[in-house]
Design an enzyme around this catalytic site. Structure first.
Site, short mmCIF file in Angstrom:
data_model
loop_
_atom_site.label_atom_id
_atom_site.label_comp_id
_atom_site.label_asym_id
_atom_site.label_seq_id
_atom_site.Cartn_x
_atom_site.Cartn_y
_atom_site.Cartn_z
N CYS A 177 20.22 -0.11 -4.43
CA CYS A 177 18.88 -0.32 -3.84
C CYS A 177 17.84 0.27 -4.77
O CYS A 177 17.98 1.42 -5.24
CB CYS A 177 18.81 0.35 -2.46
SG CYS A 177 17.14 0.38 -1.75
N HIS A 193 13.18 -9.15 -5.31
CA HIS A 193 13.24 -7.69 -5.40
C HIS A 193 14.15 -7.20 -4.28
O HIS A 193 13.79 -7.31 -3.10
CB HIS A 193 11.84 -7.07 -5.27
CG HIS A 193 10.94 -7.42 -6.39
ND1 HIS A 193 9.67 -7.93 -6.21
CD2 HIS A 193 11.11 -7.35 -7.74
CE1 HIS A 193 9.08 -8.14 -7.37
NE2 HIS A 193 9.95 -7.81 -8.32
N CYS A 237 -45.18 -1.86 28.99
CA CYS A 237 -46.38 -2.40 28.36
C CYS A 237 -47.00 -1.37 27.42
O CYS A 237 -47.08 -0.19 27.73
CB CYS A 237 -47.38 -2.80 29.45
SG CYS A 237 -48.91 -3.51 28.81
#
Length: 492
Positions: free
Chosen positions: A136, A155, A307
């Protein structure tokens, strides 16, 4: 849940789930506000208004099962055409944002290169040599041949290392992004490769959720609803920065960036603005106070309504002025609000760096103050809306008409919120806009909209003093101004 109903691990029968439930909750965006826009678009009738609505946008709310079916349909069709597995077809679709026509064009011209660009096949020059060694490449242990696994790149790694690799990545929230372990190899692992390597059903469930999230987020016509714990998906034909609303949780957001709706400012600009507001929050704190001094008598005053037209009346004098600039209200005029337009210093480029820095801060504070003021006005007008609802309820209970008779008052307050919400987002747009004729046109339309919004706000707060026709006429004018600005400047 795996999008391919035929792939491994797709036997769950859950109707809905939140694909983001395993992710950390994002912090609330700086400057984000409660959505006062919600429920306004379809609630206000504009008699005789321009039929063109620049915010009109067709979208569909899909459940998990419905969006899964849509994705499966695209995947199965492409897999047949490319002669690849369903898992590989999904990776190709993700790489090209599910633009099937583009994928087919690329496949027709160069099928091999398509798979290379999708990171499912290696480039021919990068094929790894197949060695007879049974070691591996990660743990360097001798492994029997049947326990060595590899992708198309060849791979080879042992099953145990692959299991650890996939387990760690899935625990970290990775879905489509699980890739080969070899250094500098970017090949992605198809889901049918990963599923058998995950050691538990819990981990497989997470992987399914992350795959579904990645499939939806990569699709140019789909967006996950950002509402808390909401599993819905929004589908459109043409992706734009437009207002959409989930029919399950009622979340309202911009389809393109999934943040709060921000027309006419575009997505990139609003991100810059909110970041700047967060970075400069301490600098701007001093202008966020609710109080100012009266320009005539210097008495400390507090704004208690949305306002901006301030009226003070005493025995010896009276004053009518603008809350923002403290100037005489009559001087504003009905056509152009000077206090909404920042007056640039044309000679600033020839001055010192310190002077330029002061000018830059002055400009930012000018726009930030107006942005923040409209945010606060929205909150105050939400209280006015609540009072109007209570007043309507009281009149209905006293047999002074039905709810429909008085609903125009509620509609006026909703339209006011809708217009002011748009106006608030004109200030980041103006801040980043380059000087020139187009900016002058924008500022003119912005000023007209602001003037009509203030007229509407004044009348909504004093609705009993105006008849229905007068109020609805003002609603019509304000909405026309809003639509005109969005038609000319909203990002298309």
């Amino acid at each position: 849940m795996s999008v391919d109903m035929n792939s491994q691990g797709s036997d769950s029968n859950e109707e809905d789930y939140d694909p983001n439930c395993e992710e950390e909750e994002e912090d609330e965006d700086p400057g984000d506000i409660e959505d006062y826009y919600d429920g306004v678009a379809n609630d206000v009738e504009q008699q005789g208004a321009d039929a063109f609505d620049p915010e009109e946008y067709q979208f569909t709310c899909l459940t998990y099962k419905e969006s899964e079916s849509t994705l499966n349909e695209h995947m199965a069709s492409l897999a047949d055409t490319l002669k690849v597995s369903h898992a590989v077809a999904k990776l190709v679709l993700v790489s090209f944002h599910w633009q099937i026509s583009e994928i087919l064009e690329r496949h027709k011209s160069n099928a091999a290169q398509l798979l290379v660009e999708a990171r499912v096949q290696p480039a021919s020059s990068k094929h790894a040599m197949v060695h007879s060694s049974h070691h591996c490449a990660v743990c360097m242990q001798f492994v029997r041949k049947e326990n060595l696994l590899s992708l198309a790149c060849q791979h080879q790694f042992c099953r145990s290392c692959w299991e650890q690799h996939c387990t760690v990545l899935v625990k970290d929230g990775v879905g489509v992004g699980v890739s080969c372990m070899a250094q500098d190899c970017l090949l992605r692992t198809p889901e049918d490769f990963v599923f058998p390597l995950l050691p538990s059903e819990e981990l497989k469930d997470k992987y399914r959720r992350y795959l579904f999230r990645d499939y939806v987020e990569s699709h140019y016509q789909l967006q996950l609803c950002p509402g808390a714990d909401c599993p819905m998906v929004i589908q459109v034909q043409e992706p734009k920065a437009r207002r959409v609303q989930c029919n399950r949780c009622n979340e309202v957001f911009c389809f393109k960036c999934r943040q709060m709706y921000h027309a006419p400012t575009d997505c990139a600009t609003i991100r810059k603005w909110l970041t700047k507001c967060a970075d400069d929050s301490e600098t701007a704190n001093y202008i966020s106070a609710h109080t100012k001094d009266c320009p005539k008598c210097n008495i400390c005053i507090e704004k208690n309504g949305g306002c901006n037209h301030m009226v003070m009346g005493f025995l010896l004098f009276s004053a009518d002025f603008c809350w923002m600039c403290l100037g005489d209200w009559k001087a504003h005029g009905s056509e152009y609000y000077e206090c909404s337009r920042y007056k640039e210093n044309p000679d600033i480029v020839n001055q010192s760096q310190q002077a330029q820095a002061r000018e830059a801060l002055k400009k930012y504070l000018f726009y930030f103050e107006r942005w923040e003021n409209h945010n606060k006005s929205l909150q105050l007008e939400a209280q006015t809306y609540q009072r109007i609802q209570e007043k309507i309820q009281e009149r209905v209970m006293n047999n002074l008409g039905t709810w429909i008779d008085w609903q125009y008052l509620q509609n006026a307050a909703k339209l006011l919120a809708k217009c002011r919400y748009t106006l608030q987002y004109t200030y980041p747009y103006a801040y980043y806009m380059e000087s020139g004729p187009r900016k002058k046109l924008f500022e003119y339309q912005q000023a007209q909209l602001e003037a009509e919004i203030e007229n509407l706000s004044w009348k909504v707060e004093r609705a009993d003093s105006y008849d229905r026709g007068d109020l609805e006429n003002q609603m019509h004018i304000a909405e026309q101004r809003r639509r005109t600005l969005l038609k000319d400047f909203h990002d298309t």
